[in-house]
Enzyme design. Structure first.
Site, PDB file in Angstrom:
ATOM      1  N   HIS A  26       1.236   3.338  -3.356  1.00 43.22           N
ATOM      2  CA  HIS A  26       0.334   4.014  -2.428  1.00 43.22           C
ATOM      3  C   HIS A  26       0.078   5.446  -2.889  1.00 43.22           C
ATOM      4  CE1 HIS A  26       1.561   1.260   1.042  1.00 43.22           C
ATOM      5  NE2 HIS A  26       2.612   1.148   0.262  1.00 43.22           N
ATOM      6  N   TYR A  27      -0.983   6.056  -2.352  1.00 41.27           N
ATOM      7  CA  TYR A  27      -0.988   7.521  -2.305  1.00 41.27           C
ATOM      8  C   TYR A  27      -0.764   7.944  -0.871  1.00 41.27           C
ATOM      9  CZ  TYR A  27      -6.131   7.639  -1.179  1.00 41.27           C
ATOM     10  OH  TYR A  27      -7.377   7.493  -0.630  1.00 41.27           O
ATOM     11  N   THR A  28      -0.282   9.199  -0.726  1.00 44.67           N
ATOM     12  CA  THR A  28       0.072   9.648   0.620  1.00 44.67           C
ATOM     13  C   THR A  28      -1.163   9.944   1.473  1.00 44.67           C
ATOM     14  OG1 THR A  28       0.340  11.850  -0.334  1.00 44.67           O
ATOM     15  CG2 THR A  28       2.347  10.556   0.048  1.00 44.67           C
ATOM     16  N   GLU A  91       5.345   5.760  -2.258  1.00 48.10           N
ATOM     17  CA  GLU A  91       4.251   6.660  -1.900  1.00 48.10           C
ATOM     18  C   GLU A  91       4.134   7.755  -2.952  1.00 48.10           C
ATOM     19  OE1 GLU A  91       1.952   6.880   0.465  1.00 48.10           O
ATOM     20  OE2 GLU A  91       2.595   5.503   2.054  1.00 48.10           O
ATOM     21  N   HIS A 133      -1.852  -0.703  -2.590  1.00 48.91           N
ATOM     22  CA  HIS A 133      -2.039  -0.950  -1.163  1.00 48.91           C
ATOM     23  C   HIS A 133      -3.434  -1.537  -0.912  1.00 48.91           C
ATOM     24  CE1 HIS A 133      -1.352   0.739   3.189  1.00 48.91           C
ATOM     25  NE2 HIS A 133      -1.224  -0.569   3.123  1.00 48.91           N
ATOM     26  N   ASP A 143      -5.983   3.134  -1.448  1.00 43.85           N
ATOM     27  CA  ASP A 143      -4.955   3.776  -2.262  1.00 43.85           C
ATOM     28  C   ASP A 143      -4.194   2.792  -3.145  1.00 43.85           C
ATOM     29  OD1 ASP A 143      -3.804   2.870   0.336  1.00 43.85           O
ATOM     30  OD2 ASP A 143      -1.948   3.810  -0.337  1.00 43.85           O
TER      31      ASP A 143
HETATM   32 ZN   LIG Z   1      -0.971   3.088   1.445  1.00 44.76          ZN
END
Ligand SMILES: [Zn+2]
Length: 223
Positions: A26-28, A91, A133, A143
């Site tokens: 993911h990215y935050t 993340e 994600h 993301d």
């Molecule tokens: Zn995510």
């Protein structure tokens, strides 16, 4: 590698007997790493991840791998749903498309790669099961997005990247389904998710010849 513990209360028991066989990146999507860490450790937010990787390469462990972290939400892959029970969630700090999407620094990518290699050494996670994600929630999530270097990670043993493109033919929806995407969403939504991961130079939701050729290659390699 050096990992600092920064425990989050947001986790529960994994379902009995389920293997941990997915790695979801993911990215935050928040203005800062501090803000993301605070949210991922806030009991009221009810979200978390096993790890957070800062832009300077610092790695934090929020949830032990044997516990279920709450990162994927409503999610689908290869016919299974609610993927938190069988996945590790990482993340990666980046403001994301909402707050100023920017390249992932080399130090951060190196840390992501090292962390993923360690995770992959502990669990039966095949290359095709290292996912975005956006792969498992294509109608809700973008993301970690098209700036994330999936090809570089694969070159270092993390995830799947086909050695060469396939023939630009076949039904895109069937190929997407063969890779693992749910197929009950509009085709452009699914194609954009695929492109963010496997054809980042063009994220437009259109099955042009290049996208079809890459789809065929990934479907074949993931089969
Ligand atoms: Zn995510």
């Amino acid at each position: 590698m050096r990992i600092r513990d920064l425990p989050s209360p947001n986790h529960d028991e994994r379902p009995a007997g389920a293997p941990v066989d997915l790695l979801i990146l993911h990215y935050t999507g928040m203005r800062s790493g501090e803000a993301a860490l605070a949210r991922l450790r806030d009991p009221a937010a009810r979200v978390s991840a096993h790890y957070v990787v800062e832009e300077d390469g610092a790695v934090f462990r929020l949830v032990p791998e044997e516990r279920r972290a709450w990162h994927a939400g409503v999610s689908h892959w290869r016919g299974d749903t609610l993927l938190n029970g069988r996945s590790i969630g990482v993340e990666i700090v980046n403001p994301g498309h909402e707050f100023g999407y920017r390249p992932f620094p080399a130090l951060q990518m190196a840390a992501v790669c090292d962390l993923c290699l360690e995770i992959l050494a502990r669990h039966p996670i095949p290359p095709r099961s290292v996912l975005a994600h956006s792969d498992v929630a294509p109608d809700r999530k973008d993301d970690p997005g098209e700036l994330f270097d999936w090809q570089g990670l694969a070159a270092n043993g993390v995830g799947l990247w086909p050695a060469e493109d396939g023939m630009a033919e076949g039904d895109p929806l069937r190929l997407l389904g063969a890779i693992g995407y749910r197929t009950d969403l509009p085709l452009p939504v699914l194609l954009r998710a695929f492109q963010r991961h496997w054809r980042p130079e063009r994220v437009d939701g259109i099955a042009d010849a290049g996208t079809l050729a890459r789809l065929a290659a990934v479907a074949s390699a993931a089969g």
